[in-house]
Write a protein that holds these residues in place. Structure first.
Motif, PDB file in Angstrom:
ATOM      1  N   THR A 191      51.900  46.659  29.158  1.00 56.63           N
ATOM      2  CA  THR A 191      52.215  45.226  29.047  1.00 56.63           C
ATOM      3  C   THR A 191      53.350  45.005  28.052  1.00 56.63           C
ATOM      4  OG1 THR A 191      50.570  44.832  27.319  1.00 56.63           O
ATOM      5  CG2 THR A 191      49.848  44.470  29.560  1.00 56.63           C
ATOM      6  N   PHE A 198      47.881  41.133  35.442  1.00 56.23           N
ATOM      7  CA  PHE A 198      47.418  42.473  35.137  1.00 56.23           C
ATOM      8  C   PHE A 198      46.000  42.613  35.646  1.00 56.23           C
ATOM      9  CE2 PHE A 198      49.369  45.702  32.333  1.00 56.23           C
ATOM     10  CZ  PHE A 198      48.534  46.736  32.712  1.00 56.23           C
ATOM     11  N   GLU A 199      45.809  43.457  36.668  1.00 59.50           N
ATOM     12  CA  GLU A 199      44.499  43.604  37.280  1.00 59.50           C
ATOM     13  C   GLU A 199      43.908  44.970  36.969  1.00 59.50           C
ATOM     14  OE1 GLU A 199      45.199  40.691  41.086  1.00 59.50           O
ATOM     15  OE2 GLU A 199      45.624  42.833  41.335  1.00 59.50           O
ATOM     16  N   HIS A 224      44.451  39.834  31.225  1.00 60.59           N
ATOM     17  CA  HIS A 224      44.155  40.599  32.438  1.00 60.59           C
ATOM     18  C   HIS A 224      43.077  39.899  33.259  1.00 60.59           C
ATOM     19  CE1 HIS A 224      40.892  41.716  29.768  1.00 60.59           C
ATOM     20  NE2 HIS A 224      40.202  42.056  30.848  1.00 60.59           N
ATOM     21  N   PHE A 249      44.482  50.356  37.601  1.00 57.42           N
ATOM     22  CA  PHE A 249      45.093  49.064  37.264  1.00 57.42           C
ATOM     23  C   PHE A 249      46.404  48.864  38.009  1.00 57.42           C
ATOM     24  CE2 PHE A 249      48.069  51.135  34.338  1.00 57.42           C
ATOM     25  CZ  PHE A 249      47.337  52.230  33.889  1.00 57.42           C
TER      26      PHE A 249
END
Ligand SMILES: [Zn+2]
Ligand SMILES: [Zn+2]
Length: 418
Positions: A148, A161-162, A249, A267
């Motif tokens: 990030t 953001f997963e 996230h 992710f």
């Protein structure tokens, strides 16, 4: 006859290349802070490296690899991704003997024979990171936080953001069964690849790109509901530490990974502005890959950022033209040599200098200086040489200053005018 780049390949020209350099420089700075060192790997590898690690039934191996025989009759492949090559090198050079975690990053081209579409090229560039030797989810949270920081450092905003867990070898059999039960009655509607994968590797059906398959598999059970105790604990701790590091996230139980070697943490970073190709970066844990390559059991986690996906998102915000600090106009043949020497002298002091090589009118030289974005201009005529004085014009403020005709004086004022 007209020569062109191959389909799906592109030239990266200035000034756009400065955006690439900006991204690379930002990433390098942040990698350094987190203790990642660069590793440079060949782009050509033995084909079995990718078949073994990415998985025989994956889209990449089945359809997308640039594989050919070299003159020695070996099957070689242009790397379709970075992790397999990295792990090959990690094992080959016994890097696991260094204190853990061992942290590496790479930058470079990858190759996949795919249908070219927006933001998707057959030669594409990735910036990747790999951290080895630590199973603790603190490392997962740290690498996610680092990603990030790189993306926001580059200037990207509006990203999602997963995060999820895709389980391990232990939880997979139960999940496989649940998934097969869900897919069984719909199987006839899937593409022929998916039908074949149903028995060999049903998880593969989850990342088939055929639009019909994407819609039929909607509502399939998420892996996250089938995690074993160990994976569950790992995931809980990951979530805790990601919150601790204040990484914005969301948990997305429907994330899937198109490569066989991933386990536990997965992710993905997406941007809505990219439409269907919305992933800008993706990664995950691959704890079994090192033993797969003949090394000692070693946990690992990594990610890759897709350069072509992020370029369009920051294209307008990066100042990309860098004109010379000084443009030297010349008046007559004798002064050209003087200018030629001066340019060389100034460049050795780090000043970016352009000059006029041929005999052109002063007016056309000034026009050229303006077009290439020169910040300062001088004109050398015989008068200037005789008097030892020269006028330097700041092209931004249009201010003209008369100074002594010496390199040192010029450097001083060029630095002041910046
Ligand atoms: Zn598990
Ligand atoms: Zn399919």
């Amino acid at each position: 006859m007209k020569y062109k780049t191959l389909k799906g390949l592109q030239d990266i020209l200035p000034p756009e290349v400065s955006i690439w350099q900006h991204i690379e420089a930002t990433a390098r700075d942040i990698f350094r802070a987190y203790g990642y060192q660069e590793i440079r790997l060949p782009i050509l590898e033995s084909t079995d490296i990718f078949v073994r690690s990415i998985g025989e039934t994956s889209d990449i191996v089945e359809k997308e690899m640039y594989t050919f025989q070299d003159k020695g009759g070996r099957s070689v492949t242009l790397r379709p991704e970075g992790t397999a090559s990295f792990v090959r090198a990690y094992v080959e050079h016994h890097l696991y003997n260094n204190p853990a975690p061992q942290k590496y990053y790479y930058m470079g081209p990858m190759f996949r024979y795919e249908r070219p579409q927006a933001y998707r090229y057959r030669q594409f560039y990735q910036i990747g990171a790999e951290a080895m030797g630590v199973e603790d989810p603190k490392l997962d949270a740290e690498i996610i936080s680092m990603l990030t920081k790189i993306l926001s450092g580059i200037g990207l905003a509006g990203l999602n953001f997963e995060i999820t867990s895709i389980g391990c070898k232990k939880c997979r059999p139960a999940y496989r069964d649940a998934l097969k039960n869900f897919l069984r009655e719909k199987l006839n509607s899937f593409c022929s690849d998916c039908q074949r994968r149903f028995d060999v590797n049903p998880l593969r059906i989850l990342d088939c790109k055929v639009p019909d398959c994407v819609s039929i598999r909607q509502g399939s059970p998420p892996v996250i509901d089938y995690l074993c105790a160990e994976c569950k604990e790992h995931f809980e701790s990951l979530k805790h530490h990601v919150i601790l590091l204040k990484v914005p996230h969301t948990i997305n139980p429907n994330l899937v990974r198109g490569l066989d070697y991933y386990n536990k943490t997965a992710f993905e970073v997406t941007s809505e502005s990219l439409g269907a190709q919305k992933a800008v970066a993706a990664g995950g844990r691959y704890d079994g890959l090192v033993d797969e390559f003949g090394g000692p059991p070693t946990p690992g986690i990594g990610f890759a950022i897709g350069m072509e996906r992020i370029i369009p998102l920051i294209k307008d915000s990066v100042n990309k033209t860098e004109g010379p600090d000084l443009f030297i106009c010349t008046l007559g043949e004798k002064t050209t040599e003087e200018a030629f020497l001066l340019a060389e002298q100034l460049r050795s002091q780090g000043i970016m200098v352009e000059m006029n090589y041929e005999l052109h009118s002063l007016k056309s030289q000034m026009r050229k200086a303006d077009r290439i974005g020169a910040r300062n201009v001088i004109s050398i005529g015989e008068d200037e040489i005789k008097k030892g004085l020269i006028v330097i014009k700041d092209m931004g403020s249009k201010k003209e200053t008369e100074i002594g005709f010496y390199a040192a004086e010029l450097i001083k004022i060029i630095r002041e005018n910046k």
